[in-house]
Design an enzyme around this catalytic site. Structure first.
Site, PDB file in Angstrom:
ATOM      1  N   LYS A  78      45.331  11.079  68.056  1.00 11.42           N
ATOM      2  CA  LYS A  78      44.781  10.608  69.329  1.00 11.42           C
ATOM      3  C   LYS A  78      45.694  11.067  70.466  1.00 11.42           C
ATOM      4  O   LYS A  78      46.918  10.981  70.356  1.00 11.42           O
ATOM      5  CB  LYS A  78      44.674   9.078  69.313  1.00 11.42           C
ATOM      6  CG  LYS A  78      44.051   8.479  70.572  1.00 11.42           C
ATOM      7  CD  LYS A  78      43.906   6.959  70.457  1.00 11.42           C
ATOM      8  CE  LYS A  78      43.270   6.366  71.702  1.00 11.42           C
ATOM      9  NZ  LYS A  78      43.061   4.903  71.594  1.00 11.42           N
ATOM     10  N   SER A 158      38.403   2.864  72.649  1.00 14.52           N
ATOM     11  CA  SER A 158      38.809   4.108  73.295  1.00 14.52           C
ATOM     12  C   SER A 158      39.065   5.251  72.316  1.00 14.52           C
ATOM     13  O   SER A 158      39.136   6.412  72.708  1.00 14.52           O
ATOM     14  CB  SER A 158      40.092   3.873  74.114  1.00 14.52           C
ATOM     15  OG  SER A 158      41.185   3.537  73.263  1.00 14.52           O
ATOM     16  N   SER A 182      39.939  -1.032  70.152  1.00 16.10           N
ATOM     17  CA  SER A 182      39.765   0.417  70.266  1.00 16.10           C
ATOM     18  C   SER A 182      39.921   1.199  68.974  1.00 16.10           C
ATOM     19  O   SER A 182      39.730   2.410  68.967  1.00 16.10           O
ATOM     20  CB  SER A 182      40.735   0.988  71.307  1.00 16.10           C
ATOM     21  OG  SER A 182      40.349   0.602  72.599  1.00 16.10           O
TER      22      SER A 182
END
Length: 493
Positions: A78, A158, A182
């Site tokens: 990420k 997210s 998330s």
């Protein structure tokens, strides 16, 4: 034969150990898949040269009989984790072109254990969002579609790039972060498994901060076992993070075979929210039945302050964000927009560099921390947080070993469907997940079925502090009962 990029992480590990294929071959298979999947926009940047170099080192280690725990396994990172020499943007224009001179603790532990880096994954800007629509580098598209529809869907957020990449076979597993859901919400939206460990289990050092008292790193993968393997490498004490807990990392993979016989699973009555779709309720009931049939006792419990969790979270998190994001000023790194003086440069840089949702949360956070409203909002929200934590403590003290809830209030929604809605409508996606962050507890989302339109739905298990092992055992029980969801065919290739 299964394509190399469609193996589970555990299968790939075993195949590499048996020398059925090389680390270079499986890395190349993933790089080819990434090239074919540009329509999904899951990666902000791929790192093919680095991946192949790391794979060559892995092949040498395997040939010498020196294989490490994750030797040769290709992963996505990420783009909130600092990666030395590779752009780290947090999905924001303000960090465009920023190359850290250091590596996050979590990613460095993955490389220490032999994993291969495929690239940096898309996300909502500064991890602020539930749909991956706020990234400055374009929306990530879910690999899933509703039956009979070509309308693009969100992968959740997210960590939407992480979830989409795992579901589309663009990596064997991915790092992610969870501040209010998330990891768990995008995992539920994409038919993948995601665990938010206990606060302090994984180091936050080198992860770009959103809300420091809530942020926690964890993995997203295709199976419970794969998540357990990854968390074993990601977790561990780090003296550079004062919130990192100095305690041994258990053998999470061994825990998945424990079963749930003799455990007590709590069902919180407050999670039966008004307007919950019937199929979510049915799935929740089905999950309880699966655990009961496997030998667990099901018990209704009360978490009375649940209704206050979402408003309290959306005071605490923006307050911490407004403080954390004050460091982005155009002086030392990232975007710089000139102004007539230093104050003008700050203002111009932040105005141009931050997206709309980030600006909204900074303003909310600054407002609730201001002298006139600090006691009325921020202090009160922190008191609510303490009460939420006590609710969970009381439930566990009553003999409950884990808590079962839905992961999300719905399946994935369409790109742009909530664009014109009140922002609170988007925030409601976190209704089942924020309590876990407010209390610092571990939570896992596991795929449990499909809705009427053929989209995945997930169940969430919430555990005692630092008892991820019980969560893995219960999640494996659900995975065994539900069967592994067949991930979508590659319509994007």
């Amino acid at each position: 034969m299964t394509a190399l990029n469609e193996l589970t992480l555990a299968e790939a590990r075993d195949g590499l150990k048996a020398k059925d294929f090389s680390a270079r071959e499986i890395a190349q298979a993933h790089l080819d898949a990434i090239d074919r999947a540009k329509a999904l926009n899951a990666y902000i940047v791929a790192t093919p040269d680095r991946a192949l170099k790391m794979a060559e080192v892995s092949d040498q280690k395997i040939a010498k009989g020196e294989a490490r725990p994750l030797e040769g396994l290709p992963l996505g990172i990420k783009d909130l984790f600092a990666t030395q020499g590779v752009d780290t943007t947090a999905g924001s224009k303000i960090l465009e072109g920023f190359e850290p001179h250091y590596e996050s603790n979590v990613s460095s532990q993955l490389w220490r254990d032999g994993a291969v880096m495929l690239g940096k994954l898309n996300l909502d800007e500064f991890a602020m969002g539930s749909s991956n629509e706020t990234s400055a580098y374009g929306k990530t598209i879910s690999p899933w579609r509703r039956q009979g529809s070509y309308a693009p869907l969100v992968p959740g957020g997210s960590s939407g790039g992480s979830a989409a990449a795992v579901a589309a076979h663009l990596c064997l597993g991915a790092t992610a972060t969870d501040t209010g859901g998330s990891i768990r919400q995008p995992a539920a939206f994409t038919g993948t498994v995601g665990i938010k460990p206990t606060y302090g289990r994984c180091s936050r050092w080198g992860i770009i901060a959103y809300a420091s008292s809530l942020d926690q790193a964890g993995p997203i993968a295709r199976t419970v076992q794969d998540c357990a393997i990854l968390l074993g490498s990601m977790a561990g004490h780090d003296p550079r993070d004062t919130t990192s807990v100095d305690m041994p990392v258990p053998d999470f993979e061994a825990a998945i075979s424990r079963g749930v016989k003799g455990l007590t699973i709590g069902i919180p009555k407050e999670y039966r929210v008004e307007g919950m779709p019937a199929e979510i309720q049915r799935l929740w009931d089905q999950g309880a039945d699966w655990l009961r049939e496997a030998g667990a006792t099901i018990k209704e419990i009360s978490l009375p302050h649940t209704q206050y969790a979402l408003p309290a979270y959306y005071i605490v998190a923006p307050a911490e964000a407004s403080s954390n994001l004050a460091r982005y000023d155009g002086v030392r790194y990232g975007l710089r927009v000139p102004g007539k003086d230093i104050a003008g440069m700050y203002e111009n840089t932040r105005a141009a560099g931050f997206g709309r949702e980030v600006k909204r949360r900074i303003m909310i956070g600054t407002y609730v921390l201001s002298a006139g409203y600090y006691d009325a909002y921020y202090v009160r929200a922190q008191k609510i947080r303490t009460l939420i934590k006590r609710d969970f403590e009381a439930a566990y003290a009553s003999g409950v070993d884990a808590i079962l809830t839905p992961a999300t209030p719905s399946a994935a929604f369409g790109i742009g469907e909530m664009a014109s809605a009140d922002p609170v409508e988007m925030y409601l996606n976190d209704v089942f997940t924020v309590t876990v962050n407010m209390a610092g507890l571990p939570g896992i989302s596991v795929p449990a079925g499909l809705d009427a339109q053929g989209l995945p739905l997930g169940l969430q298990l919430i555990g005692r502090p630092f008892d991820e092992e019980t969560l893995f055992a219960a999640a494996q029980t659900i995975e065994n009962a539900a069967g592994r969801i067949s991930l979508p065919k590659a319509w994007w290739a």
